[in-house]
Enzyme design. Structure first.
Site, PDB file in Angstrom:
ATOM      1  N   SER A 140       0.849  -1.190   0.000  1.00 15.60           N
ATOM      2  CA  SER A 140       0.000   0.000   0.000  1.00 15.60           C
ATOM      3  C   SER A 140       0.881   1.235   0.000  1.00 15.60           C
ATOM      4  CB  SER A 140      -0.905   0.028   1.235  1.00 15.60           C
ATOM      5  OG  SER A 140      -1.564   1.289   1.356  1.00 15.60           O
ATOM      6  N   TYR A 153      -1.477  -0.020  10.444  1.00 16.64           N
ATOM      7  CA  TYR A 153      -1.646  -0.501   9.069  1.00 16.64           C
ATOM      8  C   TYR A 153      -0.441  -0.105   8.216  1.00 16.64           C
ATOM      9  CZ  TYR A 153      -3.550  -0.892   4.333  1.00 16.64           C
ATOM     10  OH  TYR A 153      -3.742  -1.199   3.008  1.00 16.64           O
TER      11      TYR A 153
END
Length: 244
Positions: A140, A153
């Site tokens: 990501s 995250y």
């Protein structure tokens, strides 16, 4: 049909980015096995879509957060395919909260799926992965830049890119290429481009829009194909310019 005759596994392949990747690899000629955590109906629909377009696909249940389940799913997929040429780790979760609201449970869940699941799954796949094969990890843009309430995250996705760089060196002797694709904001059913969050997020995207799952799938297909034969240990960020 640049992947004709290749055998691919896509974890978390039942919907969203994973489903788009599985469909694209199949369209390029690969036989594809997808794994899914629990949504069998979505997995069956993805397989049906691939087969309806003339491809061949399988689906196996595997919870990336559970080491035994992850290993079993990879083993089943490898057996059905008769080996592995391409391994795409797409399964992942995101739980957003600021540090003063984080818990041991949210931390453990995200690292269990996003990091340990990749580690366990790759080790399970290696005995079946052909020399010259490809491993592609879906990271990501959050692995490079952080947004409010995304620290854990982001840490998991930074770890994903780090694993890829290390594995690229570990597996170079077998000519197995390992790379990371880092999506930015992508239009999925979990994060639709017309949602309220997307309206805020789009303001940070220089291109002024969300990406599509097909754009991520195209990048994965490139890294899996013959034109990427000298690319390993790198990250390909597809984010509309957010991290530029």
């Amino acid at each position: 049909m640049s992947l004709q005759g290749k055998k691919a596994i896509v974890t978390g392949g039942s919907r969203g980015i994973g489903s788009a990747i599985a469909k694209r690899l199949a369209a390029d000629g690969a036989t594809v096995a997808i794994t899914y955590a629990g949504n069998k109906a979505a997995a069956d629909a993805a397989v049906a879509a691939i087969e309806g377009a003339g491809g061949k696909a399988f689906a196996f249940q595997a919870d990336a957060a559970d080491a035994a389940s992850q290993r079993a799913g990879i083993e089943q997929a490898a057996a059905a395919l008769g080996g592995i040429d391409i391994l795409v780790h797409n399964a992942g979760i995101a739980e957003f909260s600021p540090i003063d609201q984080d818990t041991d449970e949210t931390y453990d869940r995200q690292f269990a799926v996003n990091v340990k699941g990749l580690h366990v799954g790759t080790r399970a796949a290696l005995p079946h992965l052909a020399d010259g094969g490809r491993i592609i990890l879906i990271g990501s843009v959050s692995g490079e830049i952080s947004f409010p309430a995304t620290s854990v995250y982001s840490a998991t996705k930074a770890a994903v890119a780090s694993l890829a760089r290390g594995w690229a060196k570990d597996l170079a002797a077998r000519n197995i290429l390992v790379n990371t694709v880092q999506p930015g904001p992508i239009d999925t059913d979990m994060n639709p481009a017309d949602g309220e969050f997307a309206k805020q997020m789009t303001a940070f995207v220089p291109l002024g829009r969300y990406g599509t799952v097909e754009e991520i799938a195209g990048a994965v297909a490139f890294l899996a194909g013959p034109d990427a034969s000298y690319i390993t240990g790198t990250t390909l960020t597809i984010d509309g310019g957010i991290a530029a």
